[in-house]
Scaffold this active site. Structure first.
Site, PDB file in Angstrom:
ATOM      1  CB  SER A   1      52.793  -2.444  56.893  1.00  0.00           C
ATOM      2  OG  SER A   1      52.053  -1.816  55.864  1.00  0.00           O
ATOM      3  CE  LYS A   2      52.353   2.922  63.123  1.00  0.00           C
ATOM      4  NZ  LYS A   2      53.617   2.505  63.701  1.00  0.00           N
ATOM      5  NE  ARG A   3      51.433  -0.535  52.375  1.00  0.00           N
ATOM      6  CZ  ARG A   3      50.744  -1.438  51.699  1.00  0.00           C
ATOM      7  NH1 ARG A   3      49.531  -1.172  51.297  1.00  0.00           N
ATOM      8  NH2 ARG A   3      51.269  -2.614  51.427  1.00  0.00           N
ATOM      9  CG  HIS A   4      47.467  -3.076  55.629  1.00  0.00           C
ATOM     10  ND1 HIS A   4      48.709  -3.662  55.639  1.00  0.00           N
ATOM     11  CD2 HIS A   4      47.004  -3.196  54.368  1.00  0.00           C
ATOM     12  CE1 HIS A   4      48.982  -4.131  54.425  1.00  0.00           C
ATOM     13  NE2 HIS A   4      47.967  -3.856  53.644  1.00  0.00           N
ATOM     14  N   GLY A   5      46.420   0.401  58.681  1.00  0.00           N
ATOM     15  CA  GLY A   5      45.662   0.894  59.837  1.00  0.00           C
ATOM     16  C   GLY A   5      46.126   0.197  61.089  1.00  0.00           C
TER      17      GLY A   5
END
Ligand code: GLU
Length: 472
Positions: free
Chosen positions: A242-246
């Site tokens: 997801s987004k939080r993984h970059g």
């Protein structure tokens, strides 16, 4: 004669090309090519709000950058709506589908009851056998397929093996909404059939959809394509990417300075294996591709491994192509300084690349490492470079300047001789001379070695920078 293999990649335009979807495309591409077939591209653009031209362009340019070619023009699902509706009408006429007049309130009651009983909501088929005349005149309706009520639906999955669903858990799902628009489940089946798709490969989040879609294939008497559901990609922490993984979109990887061949190799390897092979070309991937090599479980992305693989491909990359990639990236990142510097120093940059590319893990790093070729003047020293030219070192550089000016033969040997003679005369270790010199001329903490730098920049430029340093 067996039919030509036709695979398809069917992304919904959401604004970018998700790396997980890109990998689905990669697998479909390899499967088609490995069997002498074609991959088709179908843009699932029936959601008008999300399906902007930019979102579609992001998919097409992402595919292009990855080098994943497809046969013919992209198919736009939105253009086939009449055909989807026609199939729904045919199913209705043949008694394989029916009009359902259940009101929103009735459905809510069904949902709440299911929730209270701790089971998923299953439409109770109340209109399946009820005469249409029971419905209030002009009442809105949806069209539902008559799914099997007993027994099992089996997805013969090439990755997971047979996956069995109890018919009682898969209800009579909607194929036409009350506004007359076809649902996703119907559209995909009709398009796959009409496009002659022989193999459907997609993420395993579509497994239940497959079980439902099989019902439509059967109702129409259409052959069910070979199906393969690939596990999803997870982040380093094991959670769904997801987004939080970059980086999530293919363009993020491009902007981070990855080469398309790295992305192809790394993400192919992430969900598929051929023995212990880590580095392989796309030709090898195609040659070796088989369902048997696909992982059954989700795989975790490892950014350090990805970077190392990128370093490998940067080293292997032809210098003039690398130069073009650097230009393209500087342009994409709107890095005007690098863009101007790269353009004005093309030959020097290309000549520097054999030395630069051994240290760079990304094209971003490569662009940065070329900055010493076109620094802003006066020179802006990085911290360690500044430390390397202070105090005693500055004295050494001042004395070194005339010795360098006297060099006639500005070659590796010519410079080497002069530097060694100077070091000997001053009773200094060679490094005591070469290190500050490199720092003085590049203003950088890291750069190619002293000789490489002096040769790349030439005598005039090197001495001009050195005198700027020693003039302080
Ligand atoms: N459009 C769907 C998605 O982006 C894929 C549909 C399919 O592959 O059948 O998830």
């Amino acid at each position: 004669m067996t039919d030509k293999v036709i695979t398809r990649f069917a992304p919904s335009p959401t604004g970018f090309l998700h790396i997980g979807n890109a990998r689905t495309a990669l697998f479909n591409w390899a499967l088609a090519k490995s069997m002498g077939g074609d991959m088709l591209l179908r843009i699932e653009d029936t959601d008008h709000e999300r399906s902007t031209d930019e979102a579609i362009a992001a998919i097409i340019s992402g595919m292009d950058w990855l080098g994943l070619d497809y046969a013919g023009e992209p198919v736009y699902q939105s253009k086939n709506i009449d055909r989807h509706t026609e199939v729904a009408m045919q199913l209705l006429a043949e008694g394989k589908a029916y009009k359902c007049y259940a009101t929103p309130e009735e459905l809510t009651t069904m949902r709440e009851k299911a929730k209270a009983e701790g089971r998923p909501m299953v439409y109770d088929r109340r209109w399946r056998d009820r005469p249409e005349s029971d419905a209030p005149a002009g009442a809105p309706f949806v069209v539902r397929i008559k799914a099997p009520t007993t027994g099992e639906i089996v997805v013969h999955d090439k990755v997971q093996g047979d996956v069995t669903f109890k018919a009682e858990n898969l209800d009579d799902f909607v194929i036409l909404r009350s506004d007359g628009t076809p649902t996703y489940l119907l559209a995909v089946v009709v398009d796959d059939h009409d496009m002659g798709v022989t193999h459907i490969m997609r993420g395993d989040d579509h497994l239940v959809n497959s079980a439902r879609q099989i019902t439509i294939f059967n109702a129409m008497g259409w052959e069910i394509p070979v199906m393969a559901h690939t596990p999803l990609i997870h982040g380093p922490d094991g959670a769904k990417l997801s987004k939080r993984h970059g980086a999530l979109g293919v363009e993020d990887y491009r902007r981070m300075g990855y080469l398309p061949e790295t992305i192809r190799n790394y993400f192919a390897r992430l969900g598929w294996a051929h023995g212990d092979d880590e580095i392989f070309s796309s030709e090898q991937f195609i040659e070796w591709f088989s369902f048997a090599g696909l992982n059954k479980g989700a795989s975790r992305i490892d950014f350090a491994k990805l970077e190392n693989m990128n370093a490998h491909y940067i080293k292997a990359c032809d210098d003039s192509r690398l130069y073009e990639l650097m230009l393209a990236l500087a342009e994409e990142l709107d890095d005007q300084t690098s863009l101007a510097g790269l353009k004005a120093n093309k030959e020097t940059v290309i000549a520097a690349l054999p030395a630069l590319k051994t240290r760079a893990k990304t094209i971003v790093e490569l662009v940065k490492s070329a900055e010493f070729i076109y620094p802003s003047r006066p020179l802006q020293y990085e911290d360690k470079a500044k430390a390397a030219i202070e105090g005693e070192s500055l004295d050494i550089l001042r004395e070194l300047q005339p010795a360098l000016e006297r060099i006639n033969d500005w070659s590796h040997d010519g410079i080497d001789q002069a530097l060694r003679a100077f070091a000997e005369q001053k009773e200094l270790k060679f490094g005591k001379v070469a290190q500050p010199l490199r720092a003085a001329v590049t203003a950088k903490n890291a750069s190619p070695g002293c000789f490489d730098v002096l040769l790349l920049l030439g005598k005039e430029e090197s001495l001009s920078r050195l005198s700027e340093t020693t003039a302080v």
